[in-house]
Design an enzyme around this catalytic site. Structure first.
Site, short mmCIF file in Angstrom:
data_model
loop_
_atom_site.label_atom_id
_atom_site.label_comp_id
_atom_site.label_asym_id
_atom_site.label_seq_id
_atom_site.Cartn_x
_atom_site.Cartn_y
_atom_site.Cartn_z
N ASP A 138 10.25 29.22 114.57
CA ASP A 138 11.74 29.80 115.25
C ASP A 138 11.81 29.32 116.76
OD1 ASP A 138 13.83 32.22 114.44
OD2 ASP A 138 13.90 31.86 116.40
N LYS A 173 10.12 36.44 119.25
CA LYS A 173 10.14 36.73 117.73
C LYS A 173 8.93 36.11 116.98
CE LYS A 173 14.25 36.56 116.02
NZ LYS A 173 15.55 35.77 115.40
N GLU A 197 20.45 32.25 98.78
CA GLU A 197 19.67 33.61 98.77
C GLU A 197 20.77 34.68 98.52
OE1 GLU A 197 16.37 34.14 99.18
OE2 GLU A 197 17.13 35.97 98.71
N LEU A 214 19.48 38.19 98.85
CA LEU A 214 18.67 39.31 99.21
C LEU A 214 19.89 40.17 100.01
CD1 LEU A 214 17.83 39.63 102.29
CD2 LEU A 214 16.14 38.01 101.69
N ARG A 215 19.41 41.56 99.69
CA ARG A 215 20.10 42.65 100.58
C ARG A 215 19.17 43.05 101.48
NH1 ARG A 215 20.45 46.61 95.53
NH2 ARG A 215 18.43 45.23 95.42
N HIS A 254 31.37 52.46 95.65
CA HIS A 254 31.45 53.56 96.33
C HIS A 254 32.64 53.58 97.48
CE1 HIS A 254 27.82 54.59 94.55
NE2 HIS A 254 27.20 53.64 94.49
N GLY A 313 30.44 46.15 106.05
CA GLY A 313 30.05 45.62 107.37
C GLY A 313 28.88 44.52 107.23
N CYS A 361 26.96 39.53 106.65
CA CYS A 361 27.24 38.75 105.59
C CYS A 361 28.57 38.90 105.02
CB CYS A 361 26.24 38.94 104.55
SG CYS A 361 24.51 38.85 105.28
C1 UGA Z 1 25.03 41.30 101.00
C2 UGA Z 1 24.76 41.01 99.30
O1 UGA Z 1 24.86 42.33 98.79
C3 UGA Z 1 23.55 40.05 99.04
O2 UGA Z 1 23.72 39.97 97.96
C4 UGA Z 1 23.57 38.82 100.14
O3 UGA Z 1 22.41 38.01 99.70
C5 UGA Z 1 23.73 39.22 101.45
O4 UGA Z 1 25.05 39.94 101.81
C6 UGA Z 1 23.73 37.86 101.91
O5 UGA Z 1 24.94 37.13 102.36
O6 UGA Z 1 22.74 37.62 102.80
P1 UGA Z 1 23.83 42.84 102.70
O7 UGA Z 1 24.72 42.46 103.62
O8 UGA Z 1 22.55 43.28 102.88
O9 UGA Z 1 23.96 42.03 101.31
O10 UGA Z 1 24.58 44.31 101.93
P2 UGA Z 1 25.18 45.14 101.07
O11 UGA Z 1 24.26 45.79 100.20
O12 UGA Z 1 25.95 44.14 100.09
O13 UGA Z 1 26.37 45.89 101.47
C7 UGA Z 1 27.45 45.56 102.55
C8 UGA Z 1 28.45 46.55 103.12
O14 UGA Z 1 28.91 46.98 101.91
C9 UGA Z 1 27.51 47.72 103.76
O15 UGA Z 1 28.09 47.97 104.87
C10 UGA Z 1 27.52 48.81 102.74
O16 UGA Z 1 27.64 50.17 103.35
C11 UGA Z 1 29.08 48.55 102.10
N1 UGA Z 1 29.13 48.87 100.70
C12 UGA Z 1 28.33 48.74 99.50
C13 UGA Z 1 30.18 50.07 100.43
O17 UGA Z 1 31.07 50.38 101.26
N2 UGA Z 1 30.49 50.13 99.00
C14 UGA Z 1 29.53 49.87 98.19
O18 UGA Z 1 29.95 50.42 97.02
C15 UGA Z 1 28.40 48.96 98.37
#
Ligand code: UGA
Length: 437
Positions: free
Chosen positions: A30, A35, A148, A150-151, A255, A261, A264
């Site tokens: 990096d 970091k 990728e 991942l969450r 949900h 937000g 991603c």
């Molecule tokens: C998301 C995708 O879920 C991953 O599969 C992907 O790899 C990642 O982007 C990426 O592109 O790197 P992430 O941003 O970590 O992952 O978060 P999510 O779990 O997807 O949640 C995103 C947003 O949606 C959060 O603000 C969450 O609170 C909101 N959310 C999620 C809702 O408002 N309602 C739901 O039912 C689910």
């Protein structure tokens, strides 16, 4: 195998640690010296559950190191590109500066047979362009796209046990030499049954854009239903339970609340629309503009509901916002709906206090004018209204009877529909959810 991971942010740091856990010898690279120093001391530069322990565990084996020098990539068989692709300033498209810089920086250190593996989320067509660069410098190296999924908050489990692996190779063929190399990298998850698909490069790039667009659409769909439920006096949580029982629909990602937000989904749907426009396929994705608009409307709606709850005026009202991260189990505040709502409330005259178990330092850097308080019980003192905006477990578990003695007025707005409305009402609280009567 010897592996390079370029970019040690939320994606790369986790990927590097997990590759070492799988038994490979990994160097993470990096440009950010701080970091690299932190990671070299087995400390993650951000909050991700169990990452510090994993870093410690794999560093003790001697298989994981970090460097700011791209020359450290020399001698690796596989080089993962895990840098960020943020939204361009003032435009919808993705900023590929870091992906381009990482690839160009790597070129002098490539050897015949090396495999460069893109994991960053990029506009379709990027991989073929980068493959051209790689080929000109080292004709016997390969460039593969391996998106990728991942969450944040579940990053380690998602990396070690992914739902699927997608390899985008130049000819889309199982016989491509890079396929066997990636199979060796991912030998452990493959052995435990993770499905893997070999595609061409544009398909692999699009799989990621399509997956995030689908997830964003699902969230905005249920939030659109929440708007209708609010107008009709219906309950969106029951509606989601009922439609979710149809397994063609499924209850996950239904949900309703303050919307999505993070680093991603918001920028990925915008970059996807921008790229489709460049390709002349913009009509195909105009619905994503609506998905984005529904999502942004939720933030305004919460501010309106908070004003209603405070008897029509936010001026001088003490509002405590529970949660600043864009989701629980993360300290990431990029495009966090909670923080954007907190800032709007403050602009409308409320005296806002924001609390969060992990994200306050990042939040303060982004919104320095908001007031922050780390201790929940201090943050809620004398509040005229509580707004639960990020559903950390400790906020879900709050006891409405105990809290009643700390606040000024018993008003709660549940921005994630996670509290037991009946219990809070029974404890004397005026409870408002989103899309609920
Ligand atoms: C998301 C995708 O879920 C991953 O599969 C992907 O790899 C990642 O982007 C990426 O592109 O790197 P992430 O941003 O970590 O992952 O978060 P999510 O779990 O997807 O949640 C995103 C947003 O949606 C959060 O603000 C969450 O609170 C909101 N959310 C999620 C809702 O408002 N309602 C739901 O039912 C689910």
């Amino acid at each position: 195998m010897r592996i390079t991971v370029i970019g040690c942010g939320y994606l790369g740091a986790v990927h590097a640690a997990c590759m070492a856990k799988l038994g490979h010898t990994v160097v993470g690279i990096d440009v950010d010296e701080q970091k690299v120093a932190q990671l070299s001391n087995a400390r993650a530069p951000f909050y991700e559950p169990e990452l510090d322990q994993l870093l410690r565990e794999v560093q003790e084996t001697g298989r994981l190191s970090f460097s700011t020098d791209m020359a450290a990539a020399h001698g690796s068989d596989v080089h993962f590109i895990c840098v960020g692709t943020p939204q361009k300033k003032g435009e919808n498209g993705a900023d590929l500066t870091f992906v381009d810089a990482a690839t160009e920086g790597l070129l002098p250190f490539l050897s015949p047979g090396d495999v460069v593996v893109g994991k960053s989320t990029v506009p379709v067509g990027t991989a073929s362009r980068l493959a051209g660069l790689v080929q000109t410098n080292e004709p016997d190296a390969h460039l593969v796209w391996n998106p990728e999924f991942l969450r944040e908050g579940h990053a380690i489990a998602d990396t070690l046990h992914p739902d699927r692996l997608v390899y985008g190779v130049s000819d889309g063929s199982e016989d491509h030499p890079a396929v066997a190399v990636l199979d060796e990298v991912y030998a452990a998850p493959l052995a435990s049954g993770t499905p893997r698909l070999v595609t061409d490069r544009p398909t692999a790039e699009l799989v990621k854009a399509a997956a995030n667009s689908f997830l964003a659409t699902k969230i905005s769909f249920i939030n659109a239903m929440a708007e209708v439920c609010e107008a009709a006096g219906a309950d969106v949580t029951q509606l989601a339970d009922a439609i979710g029982m149809d397994d063609r629909i499924g209850r996950k990602f239904l949900h309703a609340g303050i919307g999505f937000g993070g680093g991603c989904l918001p920028k990925d749907i915008r970059a996807f629309m921008a790229r489709a426009g460049e390709l002349g396929a913009d009509q195909a994705l105009t619905f994503l503009r609506e998905v984005d608009a529904i999502n942004m409307r939720r933030r305004t709606r919460v501010v309106e509901l908070a004003r209603d709850l405070c008897e029509g005026s936010l001026l001088g009202k003490r509002v405590t916002v529970l949660g600043a991260a864009f989701k629980p189990d993360s300290d990431d505040v990029r495009d966090s709906p909670a923080l954007s709502i907190a800032a709007q409330l403050q602009l409308q005259g409320a005296v806002v206090t924001v609390t969060d178990p992990k994200a306050l330092a990042n939040a303060a850097r982004r919104f320095p004018d908001l007031h922050y308080e780390a201790d929940t019980s201090t943050a809620v003192q004398k509040a005229d209204a509580l707004l639960l905006l990020t559903e950390w477990q400790e906020y879900r578990d709050l006891d409405p009877y105990e809290l009643a003695t700390s606040v000024s007025s018993l008003r709660v707005l549940d921005g994630r529909n996670v509290l037991d409305a009946a219990k809070w009402r029974a404890a004397g609280w005026q409870y408002r959810g989103l899309g609920r009567p």
